[in-house]
Design an enzyme around this catalytic site. Structure first.
Site, PDB file in Angstrom:
ATOM      1  N   THR A 161       0.879  -1.177   0.000  1.00 37.70           N
ATOM      2  CA  THR A 161       0.000   0.000   0.000  1.00 37.70           C
ATOM      3  C   THR A 161       0.915   1.225   0.000  1.00 37.70           C
ATOM      4  OG1 THR A 161      -0.123  -0.208   2.413  1.00 37.70           O
ATOM      5  CG2 THR A 161      -1.990  -1.033   1.170  1.00 37.70           C
ATOM      6  N   THR A 168      -0.964  -2.862   5.370  1.00 34.41           N
ATOM      7  CA  THR A 168      -1.259  -1.696   6.209  1.00 34.41           C
ATOM      8  C   THR A 168      -2.199  -0.780   5.438  1.00 34.41           C
ATOM      9  OG1 THR A 168       0.920  -1.881   7.178  1.00 34.41           O
ATOM     10  CG2 THR A 168      -0.204   0.234   7.450  1.00 34.41           C
ATOM     11  N   LEU A 197       5.992  -7.214  11.665  1.00 36.81           N
ATOM     12  CA  LEU A 197       7.370  -7.684  11.487  1.00 36.81           C
ATOM     13  C   LEU A 197       8.309  -6.534  11.130  1.00 36.81           C
ATOM     14  CD1 LEU A 197       8.350  -7.844   8.254  1.00 36.81           C
ATOM     15  CD2 LEU A 197       6.792  -9.757   8.240  1.00 36.81           C
ATOM     16  N   ASN A 225       3.145   2.208  14.315  1.00 36.05           N
ATOM     17  CA  ASN A 225       4.217   2.810  13.509  1.00 36.05           C
ATOM     18  C   ASN A 225       4.331   4.312  13.767  1.00 36.05           C
ATOM     19  OD1 ASN A 225       5.064   0.422  12.485  1.00 36.05           O
ATOM     20  ND2 ASN A 225       4.405   0.770  10.381  1.00 36.05           N
ATOM     21  N   ALA A 264      19.341   8.466  18.180  1.00 40.47           N
ATOM     22  CA  ALA A 264      19.345   9.633  17.304  1.00 40.47           C
ATOM     23  C   ALA A 264      20.305   9.380  16.149  1.00 40.47           C
ATOM     24  CB  ALA A 264      19.786  10.859  18.102  1.00 40.47           C
ATOM     25  N   GLY A 265      20.055  10.039  15.033  1.00 40.49           N
ATOM     26  CA  GLY A 265      20.925   9.863  13.880  1.00 40.49           C
ATOM     27  C   GLY A 265      20.332  10.507  12.651  1.00 40.49           C
ATOM     28  N   CYS A 298       7.859   1.575   5.351  1.00 42.25           N
ATOM     29  CA  CYS A 298       6.709   1.598   6.267  1.00 42.25           C
ATOM     30  C   CYS A 298       6.555   2.917   7.012  1.00 42.25           C
ATOM     31  CB  CYS A 298       6.835   0.453   7.264  1.00 42.25           C
ATOM     32  SG  CYS A 298       6.964  -1.143   6.436  1.00 42.25           S
TER      33      CYS A 298
END
Ligand code: UGA
Length: 437
Positions: free
Chosen positions: A85, A121, A150, A212, A256-257, A264
């Site tokens: 999706t 999703t 997953l 998410n 952090a990065g 997703c």
């Protein structure tokens, strides 16, 4: 049980193989002939640890086959919909074309008592629409929504031993039957006391997108703290450790990065915003726009740090970009921050040499203008600056003393805060992390 899995991408291929591994009799169906040929020969069309092994063992057991012929779904009693999706072109909303066409193509082969199970999703409200479509096209067939949680890189483990199961079912007798059928599909996980939430369609759909959204928010929260740490002279990694000791906060997903990417999180938060607006509640998730903006700023920040480290100009400077995949143990470059950084540096005139243990082929398809190498040494040789944007183990374990001899100037930007800053500085490198002094 006899199971069909429609859609054999990252989600469906793993799901099909895992279901066969659990003892079910499975047919995986996809319109992509090349993908089906690979899977049928026991090979995975993408890099996922453990997948080739279960594909081979399931195929050898005779319980797993792959086809492009939808009519082979006939005879299965449970039909998983695992198609993509993606984000609609030019819009934030999710594109449901593949879900709708998969269900429409499946309907002629459904028989009385069959269960269609959505795994993709989708925006909340989709399952209710599809339930009507299924029951009018194939009276006697039922629909359930069973979101998937997953993680790429851990997909096999997450599918065979999920940390929870969610069933969205109708409130009538069909819903009870659907639950029983899903209990049989997941008998092994349930026997191991995997938590199960049985709910309605809308809640099941929302569980997935809100999980998410929460994860994305957690990452952007710590990246926002990194932005503050950068100007205040604080260290965001220590901050994350310290707040993470609070069990209510937790240390996971506080790295952090360069930010989150993949197929997703980015598109799911956008689709969630779009759906909330359609429902007249855009303001409830308005913060997700900020989450997205913080995330995208981190990519630019890494590029700026490379530029600053090179005296303000990257033009004709050799920059070694270590990492292209959106995260380690994956060859997925969809919305990858790492690949974005490489492309942006190239666009500024840097002489970019990019290396990734698995994601070069996928990157090359999208950005053939970049120069790739299979070896870390070749990437580092004569580099004016090195930037790590995917924390593969082999990058984390680089020996700062040994690799210093390869580069022209020992400058390293750690876009994932995955290196030991002290060790690199002691070896004579100019080390810069994200949100660290
Ligand atoms: C994500 C979710 O974690 C899964 O639960 C979900 O099933 C899946 O999406 C999906 O919807 O299919 P995945 O895309 O495989 O899984 O990747 P994550 O492990 O969530 O990582 C996403 C991104 O966040 C990566 O780019 C990673 O580098 C980044 N990240 C992660 C950070 O920047 N900091 C962190 O602390 C953690």
């Amino acid at each position: 049980m006899k199971i069909s899995v429609v859609g054999c991408g990252y989600l469906g291929a793993v799901h099909a193989a895992a279901m066969a591994e659990l003892g079910h009799d499975v047919v995986g169906i996809d319109v992509d002939t090349a993908k089906i040929e690979l899977l049928a020969s026991g090979r995975a069309p993408f890099f996922e640890p453990g997948l080739p092994e279960i594909l081979t063992s399931a195929r050898d057991s005779g319980r797993l086959r792959f086809t492009t012929d939808m009519s082979e779904a006939r005879g299965s009693s449970v039909h998983f919909i695992a198609v993509g999706t993606p984000q609609k072109k030019g819009e934030y909303a999710a594109d449901l074309t593949y879900v709708n066409s998969a269900v429409d193509a499946l309907i002629p082969f459904l028989t009385d008592g069959d269960l269609v199970v959505g795994k993709s999703t989708v925006p909340v409200g989709t399952a209710a629409d599809l339930a009507v479509r299924v029951s009018s096209g194939a009276p006697g067939a039922m629909l359930a929504w069973n979101p998937e949680f997953l993680r790429e890189g851990f997909a096999v483990k997450d599918t065979i031993s999920p940390d929870r199961l969610v069933y969205g079912v109708s409130s009538d007798h069909d819903g009870a039957v659907a639950k029983e059928m899903l209990d049989e599909v997941y008998a092994k996980a349930l026997s191991e006391n995997t938590p199960l939430v049985v709910t309605d369609y809308a809640t099941a759909e929302l569980v997935k997108v809100s999980a998410n959204a929460f994860l994305a928010t957690k990452i952007s929260f710590i990246n926002a703290m990194a932005e503050i740490a950068e100007v205040a002279g604080a260290d965001v990694t220590q901050l994350a450790d310290a707040i993470g000791y609070d069990a209510r906060i937790g240390r996971r997903f506080l790295n952090a990065g360069v930010g989150f990417g993949g197929g997703c999180l980015p598109k799911d938060i956008r689709a969630f915003s779009a759906r909330a607006e359609e429902l007249g509640r855009g303001e409830s998730v308005a913060f997700l726009k900020e989450v997205d903006a913080i995330n995208l700023r981190r990519r630019q920040r890494v590029v700026d740090m490379v530029r600053e480290s090179l005296g303000g100009e990257v033009y004709q400077k050799k920059v070694a970009v270590l990492g292209l995949a959106f995260k380690p143990d994956s060859d997925d470059v969809r919305d990858s921050p790492a690949l974005d950084v490489a492309v942006n540096l190239h666009g500024l005139g840097a002489d970019v040499v990019a290396m990734d243990p698995q994601a070069i082929e996928n990157s090359k398809r999208l950005h053939p203008q970049l120069l790739f190498t299979e070896s870390v040494e070749a990437a580092l040789r004569h580099a004016d600056a090195v930037v790590i944007v995917t924390e593969w183990k082999e990058f984390r374990e680089l020996d700062p003393v040994a690799v210093k001899a390869l580069v022209k100037s020992p400058v390293i930007i750690d876009g994932r805060n995955c290196l030991d800053a002290i060790a690199w500085r002691e070896a004579g490198w100019t080390y810069r992390g994200m949100g660290r002094p």
